[in-house]
Design a protein around this motif. Structure first.
Motif, PDB file in Angstrom:
ATOM      1  N   GLY A 110     -16.323 -15.343  -3.837  1.00 24.40           N
ATOM      2  CA  GLY A 110     -15.498 -15.959  -2.804  1.00 24.40           C
ATOM      3  C   GLY A 110     -14.219 -16.554  -3.359  1.00 24.40           C
ATOM      4  N   ASN A 111     -14.328 -17.285  -4.473  1.00 19.73           N
ATOM      5  CA  ASN A 111     -13.139 -17.896  -5.071  1.00 19.73           C
ATOM      6  C   ASN A 111     -12.178 -16.842  -5.609  1.00 19.73           C
ATOM      7  OD1 ASN A 111     -13.516 -20.713  -4.684  1.00 19.73           O
ATOM      8  ND2 ASN A 111     -15.126 -20.668  -6.221  1.00 19.73           N
ATOM      9  N   LEU A 112     -12.715 -15.796  -6.198  1.00 23.46           N
ATOM     10  CA  LEU A 112     -11.864 -14.738  -6.733  1.00 23.46           C
ATOM     11  C   LEU A 112     -11.099 -14.033  -5.614  1.00 23.46           C
ATOM     12  CD1 LEU A 112     -11.008 -13.256  -9.304  1.00 23.46           C
ATOM     13  CD2 LEU A 112     -12.931 -11.704  -8.945  1.00 23.46           C
ATOM     14  N   THR A 113     -11.775 -13.708  -4.531  1.00 18.46           N
ATOM     15  CA  THR A 113     -11.079 -13.052  -3.432  1.00 18.46           C
ATOM     16  C   THR A 113     -10.084 -13.997  -2.757  1.00 18.46           C
ATOM     17  OG1 THR A 113     -12.939 -13.542  -1.951  1.00 18.46           O
ATOM     18  CG2 THR A 113     -12.869 -11.343  -2.949  1.00 18.46           C
ATOM     19  N   PHE A 114     -10.382 -15.302  -2.741  1.00 19.98           N
ATOM     20  CA  PHE A 114      -9.444 -16.264  -2.168  1.00 19.98           C
ATOM     21  C   PHE A 114      -8.163 -16.325  -3.002  1.00 19.98           C
ATOM     22  CE2 PHE A 114      -7.970 -20.743  -1.691  1.00 19.98           C
ATOM     23  CZ  PHE A 114      -7.563 -20.653  -0.371  1.00 19.98           C
ATOM     24  N   VAL A 115      -8.316 -16.390  -4.329  1.00 23.64           N
ATOM     25  CA  VAL A 115      -7.147 -16.405  -5.221  1.00 23.64           C
ATOM     26  C   VAL A 115      -6.349 -15.113  -5.053  1.00 23.64           C
ATOM     27  CG1 VAL A 115      -6.434 -16.319  -7.645  1.00 23.64           C
ATOM     28  CG2 VAL A 115      -8.091 -18.030  -6.900  1.00 23.64           C
ATOM     29  N   LEU A 116      -7.051 -13.995  -5.014  1.00 23.32           N
ATOM     30  CA  LEU A 116      -6.366 -12.711  -4.860  1.00 23.32           C
ATOM     31  C   LEU A 116      -5.641 -12.615  -3.521  1.00 23.32           C
ATOM     32  CD1 LEU A 116      -8.959 -10.258  -6.439  1.00 23.32           C
ATOM     33  CD2 LEU A 116      -6.764 -11.003  -7.400  1.00 23.32           C
ATOM     34  N   SER A 117      -6.217 -13.186  -2.464  1.00 28.17           N
ATOM     35  CA  SER A 117      -5.549 -13.135  -1.154  1.00 28.17           C
ATOM     36  C   SER A 117      -4.236 -13.904  -1.173  1.00 28.17           C
ATOM     37  CB  SER A 117      -6.463 -13.672  -0.051  1.00 28.17           C
ATOM     38  OG  SER A 117      -6.602 -15.081  -0.138  1.00 28.17           O
ATOM     39  N   ILE A 118      -4.183 -14.983  -1.930  1.00 28.75           N
ATOM     40  CA  ILE A 118      -2.933 -15.746  -2.057  1.00 28.75           C
ATOM     41  C   ILE A 118      -1.913 -14.947  -2.860  1.00 28.75           C
ATOM     42  CG2 ILE A 118      -1.879 -17.811  -3.090  1.00 28.75           C
ATOM     43  CD1 ILE A 118      -4.498 -19.291  -2.371  1.00 28.75           C
ATOM     44  N   LEU A 119      -2.364 -14.336  -3.955  1.00 21.61           N
ATOM     45  CA  LEU A 119      -1.449 -13.582  -4.814  1.00 21.61           C
ATOM     46  C   LEU A 119      -0.966 -12.296  -4.166  1.00 21.61           C
ATOM     47  CD1 LEU A 119      -3.230 -14.093  -8.254  1.00 21.61           C
ATOM     48  CD2 LEU A 119      -1.260 -15.340  -7.330  1.00 21.61           C
ATOM     49  N   VAL A 120      -1.817 -11.669  -3.360  1.00 21.37           N
ATOM     50  CA  VAL A 120      -1.419 -10.436  -2.683  1.00 21.37           C
ATOM     51  C   VAL A 120      -0.380 -10.728  -1.600  1.00 21.37           C
ATOM     52  CG1 VAL A 120      -2.277  -8.642  -1.101  1.00 21.37           C
ATOM     53  CG2 VAL A 120      -3.493  -9.128  -3.209  1.00 21.37           C
ATOM     54  N   ALA A 121      -0.493 -11.890  -0.957  1.00 26.79           N
ATOM     55  CA  ALA A 121       0.462 -12.250   0.100  1.00 26.79           C
ATOM     56  C   ALA A 121       1.876 -12.337  -0.453  1.00 26.79           C
ATOM     57  CB  ALA A 121       0.066 -13.570   0.750  1.00 26.79           C
ATOM     58  N   SER A 122       2.023 -12.962  -1.623  1.00 28.01           N
ATOM     59  CA  SER A 122       3.341 -13.077  -2.249  1.00 28.01           C
ATOM     60  C   SER A 122       3.180 -13.679  -3.630  1.00 28.01           C
ATOM     61  CB  SER A 122       4.251 -13.973  -1.405  1.00 28.01           C
ATOM     62  OG  SER A 122       5.482 -14.190  -2.071  1.00 28.01           O
ATOM     63  N   THR A 123       4.048 -13.259  -4.529  1.00 28.50           N
ATOM     64  CA  THR A 123       4.069 -13.870  -5.852  1.00 28.50           C
ATOM     65  C   THR A 123       5.384 -14.614  -6.081  1.00 28.50           C
ATOM     66  OG1 THR A 123       4.839 -11.792  -6.799  1.00 28.50           O
ATOM     67  CG2 THR A 123       2.467 -12.225  -6.918  1.00 28.50           C
ATOM     68  N   SER A 124       6.068 -14.923  -4.986  1.00 23.30           N
ATOM     69  CA  SER A 124       7.311 -15.686  -5.128  1.00 23.30           C
ATOM     70  C   SER A 124       6.982 -17.098  -5.605  1.00 23.30           C
ATOM     71  CB  SER A 124       8.065 -15.745  -3.801  1.00 23.30           C
ATOM     72  OG  SER A 124       7.415 -16.615  -2.898  1.00 23.30           O
TER      73      SER A 124
END
Length: 169
Positions: A110-124
């Protein structure tokens, strides 16, 4: 015709020595597999249900750095990270007796997919700063969960070694 692998004369004694393997590859394995399938199905249904409901227009440049949200985010991250410390201490005292490893497997997922969802949205940089507390909370909790995994396997191998020593004595 003789079997290719000779069976021990006392098969019941062999089964008594391997209850962990029998229970893991028995009913418990099926329960874990069904749990994973349930979580994946729920995630898929949620993704389908929420598709097309985003109203950010794809721009994603409207990050808001409001102090109230940031304060609550960092408090949440601190509590979330701190929640693992008592478990790590208890594991050291009890050698992980009664620990549900599945809970930590799902928590890492769950934590890994949550982090990835933030990074996939934008890396600005603005997006990462706005979400820093959530990234820190989930990312550092993953790190602490790997300490729990290490404890589990360390104490398990220690118990196996102790059991082998007792049998030879």
């Amino acid at each position: 015709m003789a079997p290719l692998i000779a069976r021990p004369e006392n098969e019941a004694a062999l089964n008594e020595k391997a209850p962990v393997l029998t229970s893991f590859f028995g009913r418990r394995w099926v329960q874990y597999a069904l749990s994973v399938l349930f979580v994946l199905a729920t995630g898929f249904i949620a993704a389908v249900a929420s598709s097309g409901t985003s109203d950010d227009g794809g721009g994603g440049n409207d990050e808001v750095l409001e102090w109230k949200s940031q304060t609550l985010g960092w408090i949440s991250a601190s509590l979330y990270i701190g929640s693992r410390i008592p478990q790590i201490i208890k594991n050291a005292q009890t050698k992980c007796a009664g620990l549900s490893l599945a809970l930590f497997v799902f928590a890492v997922g769950g934590n890994l997919t949550f982090v990835l969802s933030i990074l996939v949205a934008s890396t600005s940089m603005k997006h990462l700063i706005a979400n820093a507390s959530w990234l820190a909370g989930s990312g550092l909790t993953i790190f602490l969960d790997f300490i729990v995994f290490w404890q589990f396997f360390h104490y398990r191998s220690e118990n196996i070694t102790n059991d082998d020593d007792e049998e030879t004595a």
